[in-house]
Design a protein around this motif. Structure first.
Motif, PDB file in Angstrom:
ATOM      1  N   ILE A  29     -54.481  41.223 -21.505  1.00 22.72           N
ATOM      2  CA  ILE A  29     -53.327  41.770 -22.218  1.00 22.72           C
ATOM      3  C   ILE A  29     -53.614  41.854 -23.711  1.00 22.72           C
ATOM      4  O   ILE A  29     -54.100  40.899 -24.321  1.00 22.72           O
ATOM      5  CB  ILE A  29     -52.082  40.898 -21.954  1.00 22.72           C
ATOM      6  N   PHE A  30     -53.329  43.017 -24.289  1.00 20.58           N
ATOM      7  CA  PHE A  30     -53.511  43.259 -25.725  1.00 20.58           C
ATOM      8  C   PHE A  30     -52.139  43.280 -26.379  1.00 20.58           C
ATOM      9  O   PHE A  30     -51.224  43.919 -25.874  1.00 20.58           O
ATOM     10  CB  PHE A  30     -54.229  44.600 -25.936  1.00 20.58           C
ATOM     11  N   LEU A  31     -51.999  42.586 -27.503  1.00 25.97           N
ATOM     12  CA  LEU A  31     -50.733  42.547 -28.233  1.00 25.97           C
ATOM     13  C   LEU A  31     -50.966  42.853 -29.709  1.00 25.97           C
ATOM     14  O   LEU A  31     -51.993  42.467 -30.269  1.00 25.97           O
ATOM     15  CB  LEU A  31     -50.087  41.160 -28.127  1.00 25.97           C
ATOM     16  N   ALA A  32     -50.012  43.511 -30.307  1.00 17.99           N
ATOM     17  CA  ALA A  32     -50.052  43.796 -31.741  1.00 17.99           C
ATOM     18  C   ALA A  32     -48.637  44.074 -32.224  1.00 17.99           C
ATOM     19  O   ALA A  32     -47.747  44.380 -31.421  1.00 17.99           O
ATOM     20  CB  ALA A  32     -50.957  44.996 -32.034  1.00 17.99           C
ATOM     21  N   HIS A  33     -48.425  43.973 -33.512  1.00 16.91           N
ATOM     22  CA  HIS A  33     -47.092  44.201 -34.052  1.00 16.91           C
ATOM     23  C   HIS A  33     -46.754  45.684 -34.116  1.00 16.91           C
ATOM     24  O   HIS A  33     -45.781  46.137 -33.537  1.00 16.91           O
ATOM     25  CB  HIS A  33     -46.956  43.575 -35.441  1.00 16.91           C
ATOM     26  N   ARG A  34     -47.540  46.441 -34.830  1.00 17.92           N
ATOM     27  CA  ARG A  34     -47.262  47.876 -34.967  1.00 17.92           C
ATOM     28  C   ARG A  34     -47.856  48.650 -33.794  1.00 17.92           C
ATOM     29  O   ARG A  34     -48.890  48.289 -33.259  1.00 17.92           O
ATOM     30  CB  ARG A  34     -47.825  48.408 -36.279  1.00 17.92           C
ATOM     31  N   VAL A  35     -47.212  49.719 -33.430  1.00 13.17           N
ATOM     32  CA  VAL A  35     -47.637  50.534 -32.295  1.00 13.17           C
ATOM     33  C   VAL A  35     -48.984  51.181 -32.604  1.00 13.17           C
ATOM     34  O   VAL A  35     -49.106  51.960 -33.541  1.00 13.17           O
ATOM     35  CB  VAL A  35     -46.585  51.616 -31.983  1.00 13.17           C
ATOM     36  N   LEU A  36     -49.989  50.862 -31.805  1.00 10.70           N
ATOM     37  CA  LEU A  36     -51.325  51.434 -32.018  1.00 10.70           C
ATOM     38  C   LEU A  36     -51.573  52.623 -31.114  1.00 10.70           C
ATOM     39  O   LEU A  36     -52.577  53.294 -31.232  1.00 10.70           O
ATOM     40  CB  LEU A  36     -52.407  50.382 -31.779  1.00 10.70           C
ATOM     41  N   GLY A  37     -50.702  52.861 -30.211  1.00  9.97           N
ATOM     42  CA  GLY A  37     -50.844  53.989 -29.305  1.00  9.97           C
ATOM     43  C   GLY A  37     -49.828  55.055 -29.620  1.00  9.97           C
ATOM     44  O   GLY A  37     -49.814  55.619 -30.702  1.00  9.97           O
ATOM     45  N   TYR A  38     -48.911  55.284 -28.721  1.00  8.34           N
ATOM     46  CA  TYR A  38     -47.918  56.333 -28.874  1.00  8.34           C
ATOM     47  C   TYR A  38     -46.533  55.702 -28.977  1.00  8.34           C
ATOM     48  O   TYR A  38     -46.234  54.739 -28.290  1.00  8.34           O
ATOM     49  CB  TYR A  38     -47.943  57.275 -27.667  1.00  8.34           C
ATOM     50  N   SER A  39     -45.684  56.257 -29.819  1.00  9.04           N
ATOM     51  CA  SER A  39     -44.292  55.829 -29.880  1.00  9.04           C
ATOM     52  C   SER A  39     -43.417  57.030 -30.169  1.00  9.04           C
ATOM     53  O   SER A  39     -43.749  57.869 -31.003  1.00  9.04           O
ATOM     54  CB  SER A  39     -44.074  54.785 -30.971  1.00  9.04           C
ATOM     55  N   SER A  40     -42.268  57.091 -29.501  1.00  9.43           N
ATOM     56  CA  SER A  40     -41.317  58.157 -29.775  1.00  9.43           C
ATOM     57  C   SER A  40     -40.245  57.687 -30.760  1.00  9.43           C
ATOM     58  O   SER A  40     -39.226  58.334 -30.910  1.00  9.43           O
ATOM     59  CB  SER A  40     -40.662  58.640 -28.478  1.00  9.43           C
ATOM     60  N   GLY A  41     -40.488  56.542 -31.414  1.00  7.99           N
ATOM     61  CA  GLY A  41     -39.549  56.050 -32.408  1.00  7.99           C
ATOM     62  C   GLY A  41     -39.288  57.091 -33.483  1.00  7.99           C
ATOM     63  O   GLY A  41     -40.172  57.858 -33.874  1.00  7.99           O
ATOM     64  N   GLU A  42     -38.057  57.134 -33.984  1.00  6.01           N
ATOM     65  CA  GLU A  42     -37.633  58.164 -34.945  1.00  6.01           C
ATOM     66  C   GLU A  42     -38.534  58.211 -36.185  1.00  6.01           C
ATOM     67  O   GLU A  42     -38.905  59.285 -36.649  1.00  6.01           O
ATOM     68  CB  GLU A  42     -36.184  57.912 -35.353  1.00  6.01           C
ATOM     69  N   PHE A  43     -38.917  57.051 -36.713  1.00 10.10           N
ATOM     70  CA  PHE A  43     -39.766  57.025 -37.907  1.00 10.10           C
ATOM     71  C   PHE A  43     -41.076  57.766 -37.677  1.00 10.10           C
ATOM     72  O   PHE A  43     -41.502  58.585 -38.471  1.00 10.10           O
ATOM     73  CB  PHE A  43     -40.047  55.581 -38.328  1.00 10.10           C
TER      74      PHE A  43
END
Length: 103
Positions: A46-60
């Motif tokens: 399992i890989f964990l990180a704070h900021r999205v390193l892949g894809y995100s549909s977040g508004e920002f």
């Protein structure tokens, strides 16, 4: 950045505030963490990180047109695939998102 084993799980935790491109200290740590797991003892990687390193549909991310942190997926996707990472978790974007396997 650190790693820990818990039962059937190996957790590799990255620091998204620092450079993780190939050749950096963090990239080397991540690769070492992924490559040294004993899949007989820890079949879940399992890989964990704070900021999205892949894809995100977040508004920002949508507003800025990137849908990810700079240099994220491109820098790590090869070693995720090489060492068969089972799942990745991220914070930062306060949305629930999930995808099907990407490779």
């Amino acid at each position: 950045m650190y790693s820990t084993d818990y039962g059937m799980f190996r957790f590799c935790i990255a620091d998204t505030e620092h450079d993780w491109r190939p050749g950096t200290q963090q990239y080397k740590f991540i690769e070492h963490c992924l490559s040294t797991v004993d899949r007989q003892k820890q079949p879940w990687l399992i890989f964990l990180a704070h900021r999205v390193l892949g894809y995100s549909s977040g508004e920002f991310y949508a507003e800025e047109g990137s849908f990810e942190e700079p240099m994220g997926r491109e820098s790590l996707q090869e070693i995720w695939q090489k060492y068969k990472v089972d799942i990745a978790f991220y914070g930062h974007v306060h949305n629930y998102e999930r995808t099907c396997p990407v490779f």
